[in-house]
Design a protein around this motif. Structure first.
Motif, PDB file in Angstrom:
ATOM      1  N   TRP A   1       0.815  -1.218   0.000  1.00 10.10           N
ATOM      2  CA  TRP A   1       0.000   0.000   0.000  1.00 10.10           C
ATOM      3  C   TRP A   1       0.851   1.273   0.000  1.00 10.10           C
ATOM      4  N   ARG A   2       2.027   1.231   0.628  1.00  4.89           N
ATOM      5  CA  ARG A   2       2.848   2.443   0.696  1.00  4.89           C
ATOM      6  C   ARG A   2       3.335   2.881  -0.687  1.00  4.89           C
ATOM      7  N   MET A   3       3.835   1.953  -1.464  1.00  4.16           N
ATOM      8  CA  MET A   3       4.318   2.290  -2.802  1.00  4.16           C
ATOM      9  C   MET A   3       3.157   2.669  -3.729  1.00  4.16           C
ATOM     10  N   THR A   4       2.002   2.069  -3.492  1.00  7.34           N
ATOM     11  CA  THR A   4       0.830   2.422  -4.299  1.00  7.34           C
ATOM     12  C   THR A   4       0.407   3.861  -4.018  1.00  7.34           C
ATOM     13  N   VAL A   5       0.411   4.255  -2.751  1.00  8.27           N
ATOM     14  CA  VAL A   5       0.098   5.639  -2.393  1.00  8.27           C
ATOM     15  C   VAL A   5       1.144   6.589  -2.961  1.00  8.27           C
ATOM     16  N   LEU A   6       2.396   6.150  -2.995  1.00 11.02           N
ATOM     17  CA  LEU A   6       3.452   6.980  -3.580  1.00 11.02           C
ATOM     18  C   LEU A   6       3.160   7.279  -5.043  1.00 11.02           C
ATOM     19  N   ILE A   7       2.612   6.310  -5.759  1.00  9.90           N
ATOM     20  CA  ILE A   7       2.243   6.526  -7.163  1.00  9.90           C
ATOM     21  C   ILE A   7       1.241   7.664  -7.276  1.00  9.90           C
ATOM     22  N   THR A   8       0.255   7.705  -6.353  1.00 15.52           N
ATOM     23  CA  THR A   8      -0.744   8.779  -6.416  1.00 15.52           C
ATOM     24  C   THR A   8      -0.109  10.136  -6.147  1.00 15.52           C
ATOM     25  N   ALA A   9       0.908  10.175  -5.278  1.00 18.89           N
ATOM     26  CA  ALA A   9       1.604  11.435  -5.020  1.00 18.89           C
ATOM     27  C   ALA A   9       2.334  11.911  -6.268  1.00 18.89           C
ATOM     28  N   LEU A  10       2.959  10.985  -6.978  1.00 18.23           N
ATOM     29  CA  LEU A  10       3.675  11.348  -8.208  1.00 18.23           C
ATOM     30  C   LEU A  10       2.707  11.768  -9.303  1.00 18.23           C
ATOM     31  N   MET A  11       1.527  11.113  -9.364  1.00 20.85           N
ATOM     32  CA  MET A  11       0.506  11.501 -10.330  1.00 20.85           C
ATOM     33  C   MET A  11       0.006  12.918 -10.045  1.00 20.85           C
ATOM     34  N   GLY A  12      -0.047  13.269  -8.750  1.00 18.67           N
ATOM     35  CA  GLY A  12      -0.449  14.619  -8.388  1.00 18.67           C
ATOM     36  C   GLY A  12       0.531  15.657  -8.887  1.00 18.67           C
ATOM     37  N   LEU A  13       1.820  15.331  -8.855  1.00 21.28           N
ATOM     38  CA  LEU A  13       2.832  16.246  -9.372  1.00 21.28           C
ATOM     39  C   LEU A  13       2.684  16.428 -10.880  1.00 21.28           C
TER      40      LEU A  13
END
Length: 397
Positions: free
Chosen positions: A163-175
């Motif tokens: 789940w942590r790396m999956t949430v990281l993907i959403t942070a990068l998508m936000g950028l």
């Protein structure tokens, strides 16, 4: 004409990412919660706090960011909410326990809650009449794409990377969305920042000129969020009680069905508001939600449960989109951000009460049909407020 359509399409995509990332975050959280419950050995109360703290943050964000959009301008505040959302998800990946998880979710919720009213206000500033309404419904349709993206990440990615790396993907998508927002249009002359403090802004929204609209819109947002979050967060549990297997209910196919059913609801609403009065379209969608909720609550076979559930998704999310189209136009540009923020902030109270009430009613022995009749009653109240309370004062400024 071609250039105008191209600009509209670009603005639709850039602003639509606000809804996409809001939905992505809300949906992904629902998939992450069972995972952290098991890994951190959370109690039911702690798990409920995770959902509640996000809603609290969204209430704060809608109110404060709506005001700041009027005071500082739409563009900087919209970019700021996205940065806050991205930072929150980045920090979430390193939270060591549930206490820090709650702190970060409050921060993320403020960004999420502030993003939508500001984004809707920006669209309302740049369009008028039918074009404004259609653009607002269409940007809201990106919510469905956010749920679809969350489903793909949860079922196809998260089992492999956690789940942590999956949430990281959403942070990068936000950028990535932040880069797109470099193309946001400049503020219009009529919408330059206003030098008013928070109390003055609130007094304007609750003044005699806007009081009736603010009250009615707040009730309508309360009703729609109460129904949406109350029904949809409990749909899996309801389906299990009706005999569906737990694997099927939490499976990819069911989640995609509920997400895909939203899209034609948005598209039909966007078309209808160009040929029928807005109140009539919203009333039709609310009544459609009432009928679907009643059918779902009383359905006694798998086929009817799936069909009524799909219609429930169609009408409920379509009504949400029409409300997005309705609300900003009820306020003049100078108070549009705070007006939108107040109405949605009060609506978030309904988003909190709805799921809690379902659990409480089930605990004291209410059956599924009786619980869904509660939603029917509240939705009918919303129809009454819409038809007999909401004034016809939409501005084209």
């Amino acid at each position: 004409m071609v250039e105008s359509k191209r600009n509209s399409a670009k603005l639709l995509w850039v602003i639509g990412t606000a809804w996409l990332f809001d939905a992505l975050d809300v949906a992904l959280l629902s998939f992450v919660m069972p995972v952290i419950k098991e890994s951190w050995q959370l109690t039911a109360g702690q798990l409920g706090a995770v959902s509640a703290i996000t809603t609290l943050g969204m209430m704060i964000g809608a109110l404060i960011c709506g005001y700041l959009a009027d005071k500082l301008g739409r563009k900087p505040v919209l970019i700021g909410t996205l940065l806050l959302f991205s930072l929150g998800n980045l920090l979430l990946t390193i939270t060591p326990n549930v206490e820090w998880f709650l702190v970060v979710r409050l921060l993320t919720g403020i960004g999420l809650g502030g993003e939508l009213p500001v984004a809707a206000t920006m669209i309302a500033d740049h369009y008028t009449g039918t074009q404004r309404s259609r653009m607002l419904v269409l940007v809201d349709s990106f919510w469905a794409f956010g749920w679809i993206a969350a489903s793909l990440l949860a079922f196809l990615v998260m089992p492999h990377i956690g789940w942590r790396m999956t949430v990281l993907i959403t942070a990068l998508m936000g950028l990535y969305a932040l880069l797109l927002r470099r193309h946001l249009p400049a503020e219009q002359e009529a919408n330059r920042p206003q030098k008013v403090d928070f109390r003055q802004a609130l007094r304007q929204v609750w003044s005699a000129k806007y009081r009736r609209a603010t009250i009615c819109l707040s009730i309508l947002w309360f009703v729609i969020m109460f129904a949406y979050y109350g029904m949809f967060l409990w749909l899996p549990s309801v389906l299990v009680l009706r005999g569906f297997s737990l694997v099927l209910v939490h499976g990819f196919g069911y989640t995609m069905l509920m997400s895909l059913a939203q899209l034609p609801g948005y598209c039909l609403a966007a078309w209808l508001i160009g040929v029928v009065k807005r109140k009539a379209v919203l009333a039709t969608y609310l009544i459609g939600t009432v009928v679907s909720a009643a059918a779902f609550g009383t359905a006694n076979n798998p086929t009817m449960i799936l069909i009524s559930g799909a219609w429930l998704s169609f009408f409920t999310l379509g009504a949400w989109g029409i409300m997005i189209a309705f609300t900003p136009g009820q306020f003049a540009p100078a108070v549009r951000g705070i007006g939108m923020g107040v109405a949605q902030s009060i609506g978030r109270i309904g988003a909190t009460i709805g799921p809690f009430l379902v659990g409480a009613l089930m605990a004291i022995g209410f059956g599924i049909p009786a619980i869904f009749m509660v939603f029917v009653a509240v939705l009918l109240l919303g129809v009454g407020v819409l038809l007999f309370g909401l004034p016809n004062q939409e501005t084209d400024d």
